[in-house]
Motif scaffolding. Structure first.
Motif, PDB file in Angstrom:
ATOM      1  N   HIS A  59       0.855  -1.196   0.000  1.00  0.00           N
ATOM      2  CA  HIS A  59       0.000   0.000   0.000  1.00  0.00           C
ATOM      3  C   HIS A  59       0.890   1.246   0.000  1.00  0.00           C
ATOM      4  O   HIS A  59       1.394   1.667   1.044  1.00  0.00           O
ATOM      5  N   ALA A  60       1.076   1.813  -1.188  1.00  0.00           N
ATOM      6  CA  ALA A  60       1.896   3.021  -1.292  1.00  0.00           C
ATOM      7  C   ALA A  60       1.419   3.843  -2.480  1.00  0.00           C
ATOM      8  O   ALA A  60       0.995   3.298  -3.495  1.00  0.00           O
ATOM      9  N   HIS A  61       1.470   5.145  -2.309  1.00  0.00           N
ATOM     10  CA  HIS A  61       1.064   6.070  -3.378  1.00  0.00           C
ATOM     11  C   HIS A  61       2.333   6.687  -3.950  1.00  0.00           C
ATOM     12  O   HIS A  61       2.969   7.533  -3.322  1.00  0.00           O
ATOM     13  N   ILE A  62       2.711   6.232  -5.141  1.00  0.00           N
ATOM     14  CA  ILE A  62       3.965   6.644  -5.763  1.00  0.00           C
ATOM     15  C   ILE A  62       3.645   7.274  -7.120  1.00  0.00           C
ATOM     16  O   ILE A  62       2.911   6.683  -7.921  1.00  0.00           O
ATOM     17  N   ALA A  63       4.205   8.445  -7.355  1.00  0.00           N
ATOM     18  CA  ALA A  63       3.984   9.158  -8.625  1.00  0.00           C
ATOM     19  C   ALA A  63       2.494   9.191  -8.972  1.00  0.00           C
ATOM     20  O   ALA A  63       2.096   8.981 -10.113  1.00  0.00           O
ATOM     21  N   GLN A  64       1.693   9.466  -7.959  1.00  0.00           N
ATOM     22  CA  GLN A  64       0.237   9.447  -8.139  1.00  0.00           C
ATOM     23  C   GLN A  64      -0.343  10.815  -7.824  1.00  0.00           C
ATOM     24  O   GLN A  64      -0.034  11.395  -6.784  1.00  0.00           O
ATOM     25  N   GLU A  65      -1.211  11.293  -8.726  1.00  0.00           N
ATOM     26  CA  GLU A  65      -1.939  12.522  -8.444  1.00  0.00           C
ATOM     27  C   GLU A  65      -3.148  12.188  -7.581  1.00  0.00           C
ATOM     28  O   GLU A  65      -3.822  11.190  -7.827  1.00  0.00           O
ATOM     29  N   SER A  66      -3.429  13.045  -6.605  1.00  0.00           N
ATOM     30  CA  SER A  66      -4.662  12.885  -5.842  1.00  0.00           C
ATOM     31  C   SER A  66      -5.837  13.252  -6.746  1.00  0.00           C
ATOM     32  O   SER A  66      -5.657  13.773  -7.844  1.00  0.00           O
ATOM     33  N   SER A  67      -7.064  13.017  -6.248  1.00  0.00           N
ATOM     34  CA  SER A  67      -8.236  13.323  -7.078  1.00  0.00           C
ATOM     35  C   SER A  67      -8.321  14.815  -7.362  1.00  0.00           C
ATOM     36  O   SER A  67      -8.918  15.227  -8.345  1.00  0.00           O
ATOM     37  N   SER A  68      -7.697  15.636  -6.505  1.00  0.00           N
ATOM     38  CA  SER A  68      -7.700  17.072  -6.798  1.00  0.00           C
ATOM     39  C   SER A  68      -6.435  17.505  -7.546  1.00  0.00           C
ATOM     40  O   SER A  68      -6.138  18.686  -7.659  1.00  0.00           O
ATOM     41  N   GLY A  69      -5.660  16.508  -8.030  1.00  0.00           N
ATOM     42  CA  GLY A  69      -4.557  16.835  -8.941  1.00  0.00           C
ATOM     43  C   GLY A  69      -3.221  17.114  -8.274  1.00  0.00           C
ATOM     44  O   GLY A  69      -2.290  17.575  -8.931  1.00  0.00           O
ATOM     45  N   VAL A  70      -3.099  16.849  -6.970  1.00  0.00           N
ATOM     46  CA  VAL A  70      -1.828  17.104  -6.283  1.00  0.00           C
ATOM     47  C   VAL A  70      -0.918  15.896  -6.464  1.00  0.00           C
ATOM     48  O   VAL A  70      -1.263  14.779  -6.073  1.00  0.00           O
ATOM     49  N   MET A  71       0.269  16.115  -7.062  1.00  0.00           N
ATOM     50  CA  MET A  71       1.208  15.022  -7.271  1.00  0.00           C
ATOM     51  C   MET A  71       2.015  14.795  -6.000  1.00  0.00           C
ATOM     52  O   MET A  71       2.541  15.740  -5.415  1.00  0.00           O
ATOM     53  N   GLY A  72       2.101  13.537  -5.573  1.00  0.00           N
ATOM     54  CA  GLY A  72       2.922  13.201  -4.407  1.00  0.00           C
ATOM     55  C   GLY A  72       4.386  13.486  -4.677  1.00  0.00           C
ATOM     56  O   GLY A  72       4.822  13.621  -5.823  1.00  0.00           O
ATOM     57  N   ALA A  73       5.181  13.571  -3.605  1.00  0.00           N
ATOM     58  CA  ALA A  73       6.585  13.988  -3.736  1.00  0.00           C
ATOM     59  C   ALA A  73       7.475  12.878  -4.286  1.00  0.00           C
ATOM     60  O   ALA A  73       8.551  13.164  -4.793  1.00  0.00           O
ATOM     61  N   ASP A  74       7.063  11.628  -4.151  1.00  0.00           N
ATOM     62  CA  ASP A  74       7.938  10.538  -4.588  1.00  0.00           C
ATOM     63  C   ASP A  74       7.548   9.980  -5.941  1.00  0.00           C
ATOM     64  O   ASP A  74       6.389   9.629  -6.175  1.00  0.00           O
ATOM     65  N   ASP A  75       8.549   9.883  -6.823  1.00  0.00           N
ATOM     66  CA  ASP A  75       8.358   9.163  -8.072  1.00  0.00           C
ATOM     67  C   ASP A  75       8.845   7.728  -7.867  1.00  0.00           C
ATOM     68  O   ASP A  75       9.208   7.335  -6.756  1.00  0.00           O
ATOM     69  N   TYR A  76       8.878   6.950  -8.939  1.00  0.00           N
ATOM     70  CA  TYR A  76       9.248   5.542  -8.784  1.00  0.00           C
ATOM     71  C   TYR A  76      10.724   5.354  -8.460  1.00  0.00           C
ATOM     72  O   TYR A  76      11.099   4.299  -7.947  1.00  0.00           O
ATOM     73  N   LEU A  77      11.546   6.363  -8.738  1.00  0.00           N
ATOM     74  CA  LEU A  77      12.947   6.223  -8.327  1.00  0.00           C
ATOM     75  C   LEU A  77      13.066   6.474  -6.818  1.00  0.00           C
ATOM     76  O   LEU A  77      13.468   5.591  -6.067  1.00  0.00           O
ATOM     77  N   TYR A 319       3.084  13.901   0.956  1.00  0.00           N
ATOM     78  CA  TYR A 319       2.822  15.322   0.714  1.00  0.00           C
ATOM     79  C   TYR A 319       3.717  16.129   1.636  1.00  0.00           C
ATOM     80  O   TYR A 319       3.603  16.035   2.862  1.00  0.00           O
ATOM     81  N   ARG A 320       4.605  16.905   1.038  1.00  0.00           N
ATOM     82  CA  ARG A 320       5.562  17.668   1.834  1.00  0.00           C
ATOM     83  C   ARG A 320       4.855  18.731   2.677  1.00  0.00           C
ATOM     84  O   ARG A 320       3.744  19.153   2.375  1.00  0.00           O
ATOM     85  N   TYR A 321       5.578  19.148   3.729  1.00  0.00           N
ATOM     86  CA  TYR A 321       5.049  20.166   4.646  1.00  0.00           C
ATOM     87  C   TYR A 321       5.323  21.556   4.050  1.00  0.00           C
ATOM     88  O   TYR A 321       5.997  22.389   4.630  1.00  0.00           O
ATOM     89  N   ASP A 322       4.814  21.738   2.815  1.00  0.00           N
ATOM     90  CA  ASP A 322       5.027  23.024   2.147  1.00  0.00           C
ATOM     91  C   ASP A 322       3.946  23.249   1.086  1.00  0.00           C
ATOM     92  O   ASP A 322       2.952  22.505   1.031  1.00  0.00           O
ATOM     93  N   GLU A 323       4.149  24.237   0.238  1.00  0.00           N
ATOM     94  CA  GLU A 323       3.112  24.640  -0.726  1.00  0.00           C
ATOM     95  C   GLU A 323       2.959  23.654  -1.882  1.00  0.00           C
ATOM     96  O   GLU A 323       2.050  23.791  -2.699  1.00  0.00           O
ATOM     97  N   THR A 324       3.864  22.670  -1.997  1.00  0.00           N
ATOM     98  CA  THR A 324       3.682  21.656  -3.037  1.00  0.00           C
ATOM     99  C   THR A 324       2.850  20.472  -2.539  1.00  0.00           C
ATOM    100  O   THR A 324       2.423  19.637  -3.332  1.00  0.00           O
ATOM    101  N   GLY A 325       2.669  20.405  -1.207  1.00  0.00           N
ATOM    102  CA  GLY A 325       2.046  19.217  -0.631  1.00  0.00           C
ATOM    103  C   GLY A 325       0.891  19.548   0.293  1.00  0.00           C
ATOM    104  O   GLY A 325      -0.208  19.900  -0.142  1.00  0.00           O
TER     105      GLY A 325
END
Ligand code: ZN
Length: 482
Positions: A59-77, A319-325
């Motif tokens: 159970h992990a959300h990787i390189a996934q946009e949320s339903s409101s379009g927010v991309m998580g901080a981690d990609d597959y690398l 989701y980072r503790y900033d304006e990107t997350g």
């Protein structure tokens, strides 16, 4: 016998046994498990170490946009590197359909993203739009490719598919040997609570926990199980966060229902009081379902011990503790606008080992079951999750006595915080290999980008008679075939 690699001198741990022994690896597979294996082009000394099946993060959300379009901080690398440093040799993140999108497009998108992974991977498909074309054309095609699990939501306006949609998905999954995963929270109960809190001006992060009542999870788990029984489909309840929900799962499993469930370290480690940290710090602990209380922690640990849960998964949602997350909608925002989710893909297994095995709550064998073997069996990774000859050489070597204080830098993800900062750990993964190739070793990343491969998964074998609702039983429904 010729070996590419021999792991020697360690203590082997599987879901059933703990014994001294060596492992011989050739062409990416385990080909011998015996005492005193000689030879090997490479020899890894595992003296004083535990040699276990590599973790499988289910159970992990990787390189996934949320339903409101927010991309998580981690990609597959970064996500796979963090997973490997946390003792995992493979993972199954989500490939999320947004409404209107075809499943074929979703899979193509995630195939491109996942090509960077350093560990093996598959996807659970998130379905938000169960149209006729999705149900009867696209899902069977995904299934034929070895994507044998689907996830659906009972909450969130942009995600939930209603009870009828769930029955459609469950029914198609059942016909194809797939398993359906459910995020179980009653959407209207949450919306109603949100409305009450908003009218009272109670919008600080701590009210996130109040807005999503335990009853909302318990009701939805009950309903999901009833829906699954009507079509006799296997069901997996993700991130169980309540004592009541876990008790329902336990009761149904004992009654023979084809039911599986997980909980996550955050529900064992934190409480709603963490949402009340100074300023907006509580935003770091906003996830759904929400953190509960100390009594719930104790009850969930009891269920981890007694076998209610198939696995303990991270639900890594970075989701980072900033304006990107967390604050993509602004810094000083009411709790419903804070991005939902907590990171933990590298923390999951060190946490479970230290708090579970070292503190005497679970055995080493249970650790292997909860971290790897059960996920492999439930989700059809038939070549992974064990140390038997013939299996993939997906192996984690742990130093059970190593100690460390958990910190952001050990996570190796793209986050700017870990909720587990400062936790004292005993027992750490030292080496991880996927199909016989080193991924991490003694604190260094050895793997090359893209070393991981897509793993086609097998359909679920349904044993026993299952559940036949009276109204679907021709002997009791006037002979109707429905
Ligand atoms: Zn999740």
């Amino acid at each position: 016998m010729q070996f590419d690699t021999v792991i020697h001198g360690g203590t082997l741990v599987t879901s059933s046994d703990v014994a001294r022994g060596d492992i011989g690896i050739r062409d990416g597979r385990i080909v011998a498990v015996a005492e005193n294996l000689s030879g090997g082009d490479a020899r890894i000394d595992a003296g004083g170490r535990l040699v276990m099946p590599g973790g499988i993060e289910a159970h992990a959300h990787i390189a996934q946009e949320s339903s409101s379009g927010v991309m998580g901080a981690d990609d597959y690398l970064s996500g796979s590197v963090a997973a490997a440093f946390g003792g995992n040799s493979s993972f199954i993140p989500f490939a999320a359909q947004h409404r209107g999108q075809s499943v074929d497009d979703v899979i193509a998108t995630y195939d491109a993203r996942a090509a960077r992974s350093v560990i093996d991977y598959s996807y659970h498909l998130i379905i938000t739009d169960p149209s006729e074309a999705v149900l009867h054309d696209q899902l069977p095609r995904a299934f034929a490719r070895g994507i044998t699990s689907f996830k659906v939501f009972m909450t969130y306006d942009m995600m939930n598919i209603g009870d009828g949609g769930m029955l459609d998905i469950l029914s198609v999954a059942r016909d194809h040997g797939a398993i359906t995963m459910i995020h179980a929270e009653n959407n209207d109960m949450v919306k109603w609570m949100n409305g009450r809190l908003a009218r009272a001006g109670l919008v600080a992060p701590k009210y996130h926990a109040i807005s999503r009542p335990e009853l909302a999870e318990e009701e939805a788990i009950n309903r999901a199980i009833s829906l699954a029984k009507l079509v006799d489909a296997p069901l997996f309840i993700v991130h169980v966060s309540t004592a009541g929900g876990a008790a329902i799962v336990q009761r149904e499993i004992l009654a023979g229902t084809r039911l599986f469930a997980e909980t996550c370290p955050q529900y064992l480690a934190f409480t709603r009081d963490d949402l009340d940290r100074p300023g907006m710090e509580g935003a770091k602990f906003v996830c759904s379902p929400p953190l509960r209380d100390a009594a719930t922690q104790a009850a969930l640990w009891q269920h981890v011990k007694s076998g209610t849960f198939t696995s303990v998964s991270s639900d890594h949602a970075p989701y980072r503790y900033d304006e990107t997350g967390k604050f993509i909608k602004g810094r000083d925002i009411p709790y419903p606008q804070i991005s939902n989710g907590m990171p933990g893909i590298a923390a999951r297994l060190p946490y479970l080992f230290s708090e579970g095995v070292v503190k005497g709550r679970i055995s080493l064998q249970q650790f292997v079951s909860l971290s790897s073997t059960n996920a492999a069996r439930t989700f059809g990774m038939t070549d992974k999750g064990s140390l038997a000859p013939g299996m993939d050489a997906d192996i984690a070597i742990w130093d059970p006595e190593a100690t460390r204080v958990m910190s952001l830098q050990d996570q190796h993800d793209n986050m700017d915080y870990t909720p587990f900062e400062g936790l004292e750990l005993t027992g750490l993964p030292e080496t991880v290999m996927t199909r016989g190739a080193l991924v991490t070793h003694k604190g260094s990343l050895i793997a090359k980008e893209g070393q991981g491969k897509f793993v086609p998964r097998a359909p679920m074998r349904l044993l026993g008679d299952g559940y036949l609702a009276k109204e679907r039983d021709p002997a009791q429904n006037f002979g109707a075939q429905i």
